[in-house]
Design an enzyme around this catalytic site. Structure first.
Site, PDB file in Angstrom:
ATOM      1  N   LYS A 115      80.501   2.784  58.618  1.00  0.00           N
ATOM      2  CA  LYS A 115      81.026   1.417  58.659  1.00  0.00           C
ATOM      3  C   LYS A 115      80.416   0.590  57.527  1.00  0.00           C
ATOM      4  CE  LYS A 115      82.145   1.770  63.487  1.00  0.00           C
ATOM      5  NZ  LYS A 115      81.634   1.849  64.855  1.00  0.00           N
ATOM      6  N   GLN A 173      77.706  -1.102  68.721  1.00  0.00           N
ATOM      7  CA  GLN A 173      78.063   0.319  68.813  1.00  0.00           C
ATOM      8  C   GLN A 173      77.831   0.851  70.230  1.00  0.00           C
ATOM      9  OE1 GLN A 173      79.458   2.003  66.255  1.00  0.00           O
ATOM     10  NE2 GLN A 173      79.613   3.872  67.449  1.00  0.00           N
ATOM     11  N   ASP A 184      86.377  -5.213  67.723  1.00  0.00           N
ATOM     12  CA  ASP A 184      86.728  -4.006  68.477  1.00  0.00           C
ATOM     13  C   ASP A 184      87.920  -4.256  69.408  1.00  0.00           C
ATOM     14  OD1 ASP A 184      85.119  -1.689  68.046  1.00  0.00           O
ATOM     15  OD2 ASP A 184      83.400  -2.689  68.973  1.00  0.00           O
TER      16      ASP A 184
END
Ligand code: GUN
Length: 284
Positions: free
Chosen positions: A52, A96, A119
């Site tokens: 990322k 995460q 997300d």
């Protein structure tokens, strides 16, 4: 013989588009910023987070990484989320998953400002997806839709089977196919006649997390097969949820693992972060 959909190429094209838009925003004085939070030292999570960071560099985003120790408390993590929620340089926040067991991931997700929830895991964003009015789409299902579009694969009126019902992939995946007027079935571990259901499908999205689960005799000739799996086979080799050797000769299109859906997830995260930055200046 199936046409193999090249996720790396489609991902590169999406990132190229994002980079151009990022340059345009920078000229207006706004640099899209993404904060990635990782707790503990899960090796797979470490790899994802590094990727990322690299993608942010490539498209020109500001990025910050917060690597917290395994024993971080819920309060410390929520305090960090508060700080990032208030930080003007940060437009997207990604915590995460999975988090260490003592932490409550639902409470953490609920704490993220929905406008920075790149997300699309927050209940507010999930609800918006249900009613078809969204800013962010969850990255993996959005990546699958981008792959289908890249090959001009029509969803309207098609019989689509999603295998797997997770909040991250299966459920939103089904909703996105439905928004494109697909006729969608969600199959899962308790589904009784899975083989028959899959044999009726024009498009199958496999997201069960079981290596080589979808076999050749479960797929009709000419079906489109999308593999979301990231599994290890009996020799420890990376493979997907689809038995590629068996299914590829029957399918019309298929995604490989690696190099299919995987690279798309990060490209769509870049796209969501760009959208969040645009929204912050009412450009969405
Ligand atoms: N862990 C595995 N995939 C994902 C993802 O898409 N988002 C987050 N936050 N964690 C993950």
């Amino acid at each position: 013989m199936a046409k193999i959909i090249d996720g790396k190429a489609v991902s590169a094209a999406v990132k190229h588009r994002v980079k151009e838009e990022c340059d345009r925003l920078k000229a207006k004085g706004v640099t899209p910023g993404l904060a990635v939070v990782i707790v503990g030292d899960d090796p797979a999570s470490r790899v994802y987070v590094n990727n990322k960071k690299k993608a942010c560099e490539l498209v020109g985003f500001h990025s910050e990484e917060y690597a917290l120790p395994e024993q971080t408390t819920q309060e410390e993590l929520l305090d960090l989320v508060d700080k990032l929620n208030a930080d003007k340089k940060i437009h997207g926040i990604l915590v995460q998953l999975p988090l260490p067991k003592h932490l409550d991931d639902k409470a953490v997700i609920a704490h993220i400002d929905p406008n920075k929830d790149v997300d699309a895991f927050h209940a507010e964003n999930v609800g918006k997806i249900m009613i078809g009015e969204y800013s962010f789409l969850p990255c993996t299902p959005a990546g699958v839709m981008e792959l289908l579009a890249s090959e001009n694969i029509e969803v309207e009126g098609k019989s689509c089977v999603v295998i797997g019902r997770s909040n991250i992939v299966g459920k939103p995946m089904a909703m996105l196919l439905l928004h494109k007027n697909g006729t969608v079935t969600i199959a899962h571990s308790r589904t009784k006649n899975l083989k028959e259901i899959c044999l009726g499908a024009d498009i199958i999205v496999a997201a069960v997390g079981i290596p080589k689960f979808l076999k050749g005799d479960m797929v009709k000739d000419g079906a489109v097969v999308i593999d979301v799996g990231m599994d290890r086979d009996e020799n420890g080799k990376l493979c997907g949820d689809v038995d590629f050797a068996e299914v590829e000769p029957k399918a019309s299109y298929i995604t490989p693992v690696p190099g299919g859906v995987g690279p798309m997830t990060i490209a769509m995260l870049m796209q969501n972060t760009l959208t969040a930055a645009k929204n912050s200046i009412n450009e969405g």
